[in-house]
Design a protein around this motif. Structure first.
Motif, mmCIF file in Angstrom:
data_model
loop_
_atom_site.group_PDB
_atom_site.id
_atom_site.type_symbol
_atom_site.label_atom_id
_atom_site.label_comp_id
_atom_site.label_asym_id
_atom_site.label_seq_id
_atom_site.Cartn_x
_atom_site.Cartn_y
_atom_site.Cartn_z
ATOM 1 N N GLU A 19 0.831 -1.214 0.000
ATOM 2 C CA GLU A 19 0.000 0.000 0.000
ATOM 3 C C GLU A 19 0.862 1.259 0.000
ATOM 4 N N LEU A 20 1.895 1.261 0.814
ATOM 5 C CA LEU A 20 2.778 2.428 0.882
ATOM 6 C C LEU A 20 3.466 2.669 -0.459
ATOM 7 N N VAL A 21 3.950 1.605 -1.091
ATOM 8 C CA VAL A 21 4.610 1.748 -2.387
ATOM 9 C C VAL A 21 3.624 2.304 -3.420
ATOM 10 N N LYS A 22 2.388 1.811 -3.415
ATOM 11 C CA LYS A 22 1.362 2.329 -4.337
ATOM 12 C C LYS A 22 1.108 3.816 -4.110
ATOM 13 N N MET A 23 1.289 4.266 -2.871
ATOM 14 C CA MET A 23 1.079 5.670 -2.526
ATOM 15 C C MET A 23 2.310 6.528 -2.848
ATOM 16 N N GLY A 24 3.369 5.884 -3.366
ATOM 17 C CA GLY A 24 4.565 6.620 -3.748
ATOM 18 C C GLY A 24 5.631 6.748 -2.675
ATOM 19 N N TRP A 25 5.527 5.939 -1.629
ATOM 20 C CA TRP A 25 6.497 5.987 -0.535
ATOM 21 C C TRP A 25 7.634 4.994 -0.769
ATOM 22 N N THR A 26 8.804 5.354 -0.284
ATOM 23 C CA THR A 26 9.934 4.426 -0.197
ATOM 24 C C THR A 26 9.836 3.773 1.171
ATOM 25 N N VAL A 27 9.883 2.445 1.198
ATOM 26 C CA VAL A 27 9.738 1.714 2.459
ATOM 27 C C VAL A 27 11.067 1.045 2.802
ATOM 28 N N ILE A 28 11.519 1.295 4.018
ATOM 29 C CA ILE A 28 12.733 0.647 4.515
ATOM 30 C C ILE A 28 12.329 -0.205 5.707
ATOM 31 N N ARG A 29 12.691 -1.474 5.643
ATOM 32 C CA ARG A 29 12.416 -2.400 6.741
ATOM 33 C C ARG A 29 13.759 -2.792 7.349
ATOM 34 N N LEU A 30 13.948 -2.414 8.596
ATOM 35 C CA LEU A 30 15.171 -2.756 9.310
ATOM 36 C C LEU A 30 14.856 -3.870 10.298
ATOM 37 N N TRP A 31 15.583 -4.957 10.167
ATOM 38 C CA TRP A 31 15.379 -6.095 11.058
ATOM 39 C C TRP A 31 16.256 -5.948 12.295
#
Length: 134
Positions: free
Chosen positions: A101-113
């Motif tokens: 959903e975030l990517v569709k909204m134009g956001w860059t998503v970073i997931r830090l484990w």
């Protein structure tokens, strides 16, 4: 390995674990702030309420615990009860939906484990900074 706590004791222990403002989140935010970055946290209007949000740059950062978000789940799922299998699998699916959903909204998503932050904290901070600066 069997659990040495009763179900009630285990439930109590697990209920005490914080969902936000964890030690890792605070450490990441502190370092970003120290380096001069300003951000919002736990933005309710965005899918998944990202832990750190850079609104202008449209970068959303999630800081995920290995257990709760199922890192390498297929390798250790056989070690947990059916309750935890269902719970963690639903967390994984929810994380995937929020990411999409975030990517569709134009956001860059970073997931830090969790394990990445513990192994190379500075590299994780650099990933965020690179994304924010474009």
């Amino acid at each position: 390995m069997p659990d040495n706590l009763t179900p009630e004791q285990r439930s109590y222990c697990m209920s005490r674990i914080k969902g936000k403002d964890t030690g890792l989140e605070m450490r990441v935010r502190s370092e970003l702030h120290r380096r001069g970055f300003r951000f919002r946290k736990h933005v309710k209007e965005l899918p998944g309420k990202p832990d750190v949000v850079f609104t202008k740059a449209k970068v959303a950062v999630f800081i995920d615990g290995d257990f709760w978000h199922g890192y390498g789940f297929s390798e250790w799922r056989h070690k947990v009860s059916d309750f935890w299998k269902k719970k963690i699998q639903s967390n994984i699916e929810r994380d995937r939906r929020n990411h999409e959903e975030l990517v569709k909204m134009g956001w860059t998503v970073i997931r830090l484990w969790q394990h990445d932050l513990e192994q190379d904290f500075n590299r994780c901070i650099a990933r965020i900074i690179e994304a924010v600066r474009g």
